[in-house]
Design an enzyme around this catalytic site. Structure first.
Site, PDB file in Angstrom:
ATOM      1  CG  ASP A  76      10.629   8.197  -4.400  1.00  0.00           C
ATOM      2  OD1 ASP A  76      11.585   8.550  -3.676  1.00  0.00           O
ATOM      3  OD2 ASP A  76       9.583   7.700  -3.940  1.00  0.00           O
TER       4      ASP A  76
ATOM      5  CE  LYS B  85      -0.258   3.466  -7.507  1.00  0.00           C
ATOM      6  NZ  LYS B  85       0.910   4.191  -8.063  1.00  0.00           N
TER       7      LYS B  85
ATOM      8  CD1 TRP C 105       0.542  -0.768   3.149  1.00  0.00           C
ATOM      9  CD2 TRP C 105      -0.267   1.289   3.390  1.00  0.00           C
ATOM     10  NE1 TRP C 105       0.999  -0.292   4.341  1.00  0.00           N
ATOM     11  CE2 TRP C 105       0.520   0.975   4.521  1.00  0.00           C
ATOM     12  CE3 TRP C 105      -0.883   2.537   3.328  1.00  0.00           C
ATOM     13  CZ2 TRP C 105       0.703   1.872   5.579  1.00  0.00           C
ATOM     14  CZ3 TRP C 105      -0.698   3.420   4.381  1.00  0.00           C
ATOM     15  CH2 TRP C 105       0.082   3.084   5.483  1.00  0.00           C
ATOM     16  N   GLY C 106       0.306   2.337  -0.489  1.00  0.00           N
ATOM     17  CA  GLY C 106       0.983   3.626  -0.503  1.00  0.00           C
ATOM     18  C   GLY C 106       0.044   4.697   0.011  1.00  0.00           C
ATOM     19  CG  HIS C 107       1.487   8.428   1.291  1.00  0.00           C
ATOM     20  ND1 HIS C 107       1.296   8.329   2.647  1.00  0.00           N
ATOM     21  CD2 HIS C 107       2.825   8.571   1.114  1.00  0.00           C
ATOM     22  CE1 HIS C 107       2.463   8.413   3.267  1.00  0.00           C
ATOM     23  NE2 HIS C 107       3.409   8.547   2.350  1.00  0.00           N
ATOM     24  CG  PHE C 108      -2.115   8.768  -3.807  1.00  0.00           C
ATOM     25  CD1 PHE C 108      -1.843   8.687  -5.158  1.00  0.00           C
ATOM     26  CD2 PHE C 108      -1.291   9.562  -3.018  1.00  0.00           C
ATOM     27  CE1 PHE C 108      -0.778   9.361  -5.722  1.00  0.00           C
ATOM     28  CE2 PHE C 108      -0.222  10.238  -3.579  1.00  0.00           C
ATOM     29  CZ  PHE C 108       0.036  10.125  -4.933  1.00  0.00           C
ATOM     30  CB  SER C 109      -2.701   3.120  -4.566  1.00  0.00           C
ATOM     31  OG  SER C 109      -1.306   2.984  -4.336  1.00  0.00           O
ATOM     32  CB  THR C 110      -4.549  -1.049  -1.445  1.00  0.00           C
ATOM     33  OG1 THR C 110      -5.744  -1.050  -2.230  1.00  0.00           O
ATOM     34  CG2 THR C 110      -4.801  -0.323  -0.133  1.00  0.00           C
TER      35      THR C 110
END
Length: 423
Positions: A149, A45, A23-28
């Site tokens: 990144d 995603k 997961w990330g800040h705006f997704s799983t």
């Protein structure tokens, strides 16, 4: 988006959810089986439904399409995680963009963890860095995209079919035994317990990651070590729990660059401040103009970290210094100074530097000039002959002047990489 194991999503219910990957800040991100192709698996995603997240995801899709379609026969094309397509799924929270990617294994962070933060053997590091540079060569030269990144979490290991089958069998075994799966396999939000692909998310980071980021890595352990045998050999452990030598990595290891969620075009930036802190380039810290060389700086940081298990730069805020000021001090010590014309080139330069180009809040007597070669010899007990080659490579990638910094193409010709054992 609320997700249930076994649920089908996509056009004509094409994909079936197997388990969560990250997961990330705006997704799983979920491991899914493509029911139309027969035991073919993808990583999907699923983006949060808010319009702001959709906008970012649509920008990412444009970048991904460029990468996919620009020049598939070009060098480095196969070093970027392959994007397949996207679709829209609905939930009680609205519509969610869903991006489909080839399924990859764990990130390089997990090899660093497996080394007990002692680093990897040099042949493995060289092979990995060479592949990353080839990927950047394609992104920079063919697609005109800045990744923004590059770090261990965003470099994923390619895995073979048996590895994927084993992941699926693991989930099936839970079902056969009627045992409830761990929250990390099923929860559409975050999770509490770390698993194979997982680390705690660092809220201080700017990154939107597919595979989550770490807390202080010197305090992190990886409880599930089963996967390491696929990529590396066992290492002897001293009584103090530190390896006798760096981790041996399979010479045939293949990696790819992942997560273009923060990427941008050469001529169209989405943010002034980019990159996760420890991999942030000098020009980004002082808010000068940035371009492809920012990615190259991050590669240097990654090469050092893979070689030693430690960050090249790990700035810390204190009562007297901001994090950025400490970062600049660390760069100054490693490079034996920053040229005044570079120091004065950023929008925030006046906050950090005097009119003569020295640091405002760090006096020269409080700094110790400690160049890369000497760090490797003094701190890590490297042989001088080995330290010289890696130091030469790293220093060419963290040249303060972006115009003089090595490009991906030039970095690939450096002598350190020329010494790869290709047999």
């Amino acid at each position: 988006m609320p997700v249930t194991i076994g649920q089908t999503i996509g056009t004509d219910n094409r994909y079936q959810i197997v388990r969560k990957l990250g997961w990330g800040h705006f997704s799983t991100v979920w491991l899914c089986e493509d029911l139309t192709e027969g035991q073919t698996y993808y990583a999907i995603k699923i983006v949060k439904s808010a319009n702001s997240f959709k906008t970012v995801a649509l920008d990412e899709i444009k970048l991904l399409r460029c990468v996919k379609d620009q020049e598939p026969a070009a060098v480095g094309y196969n070093k970027i995680v392959l994007y397949h397509d996207y679709f829209v799924a609905s939930s009680l929270y609205g519509e969610h963009l869903c991006l489909t990617f080839e399924l990859m294994g764990p990130s390089l962070l997990h090899l660093i963890v497996q080394s007990n933060y002692q680093g990897l053997e040099q042949e493995g590091v060289k092979n990995i860095i060479q592949q990353i540079l080839l990927g950047l060569l394609y992104l920079h030269d063919k697609c005109k995209i800045i990744h923004t990144d590059i770090k261990p979490e965003n470099i994923l290991i390619s895995v073979k079919e048996p590895y994927i089958r084993n992941m699926v069998a693991h989930v099936n075994r839970f079902n056969e035994l009627g045992v409830q799966m761990p929250k990390s396999y099923v929860n559409a939000a975050g999770w509490n317990e770390p698993e194979l692909f997982e680390q705690t998310c660092d809220e201080a980071s700017t990154s939107n990651v597919i595979y989550p980021q770490r807390v202080d890595p010197r305090m992190t352990s990886c409880p599930n070590k089963a996967f390491v045998n696929d990529f590396s050999k066992s290492i002897k452990i001293k009584q103090d729990n530190r390896p006798v030598s760096p981790l041996f990595v399979d010479p045939s290891i293949q990696v790819k660059i992942a997560d273009l969620g923060n990427s941008c075009w050469e001529n169209h930036h989405f943010a002034e401040v980019i990159q996760t802190l420890q991999y942030r380039a000098l020009e980004v810290i002082i808010e000068s103009e940035y371009s492809f060389p920012a990615d190259i700086w991050s590669v240097a940081c990654l090469a050092f970290e893979l070689s030693t298990g430690d960050f090249l730069f790990n700035p810390q805020a204190s009562e007297h210094l901001s994090c950025s000021e400490d970062h600049l001090g660390l760069i100054w010590e490693l490079l034996n100074g920053i040229p005044p014309y570079i120091a004065h080139s950023g929008r925030r330069s006046s906050e950090y530097f005097t009119s003569s180009g020295t640091l405002k809040r760090i006096s020269p007597e409080n700094m110790k000039i400690w160049k890369v070669e000497d760090v490797l010899v003094d701190k890590y007990q490297w042989k001088r002959v080995d330290a010289i080659l890696l130091a030469d490579f790293i220093e060419s990638l963290i040249e303060p002047d972006q115009d003089l910094r090595a490009t991906a193409s030039l970095a690939l010709t450096k002598k350190w990489l020329d010494t790869i054992d290709r047999h």
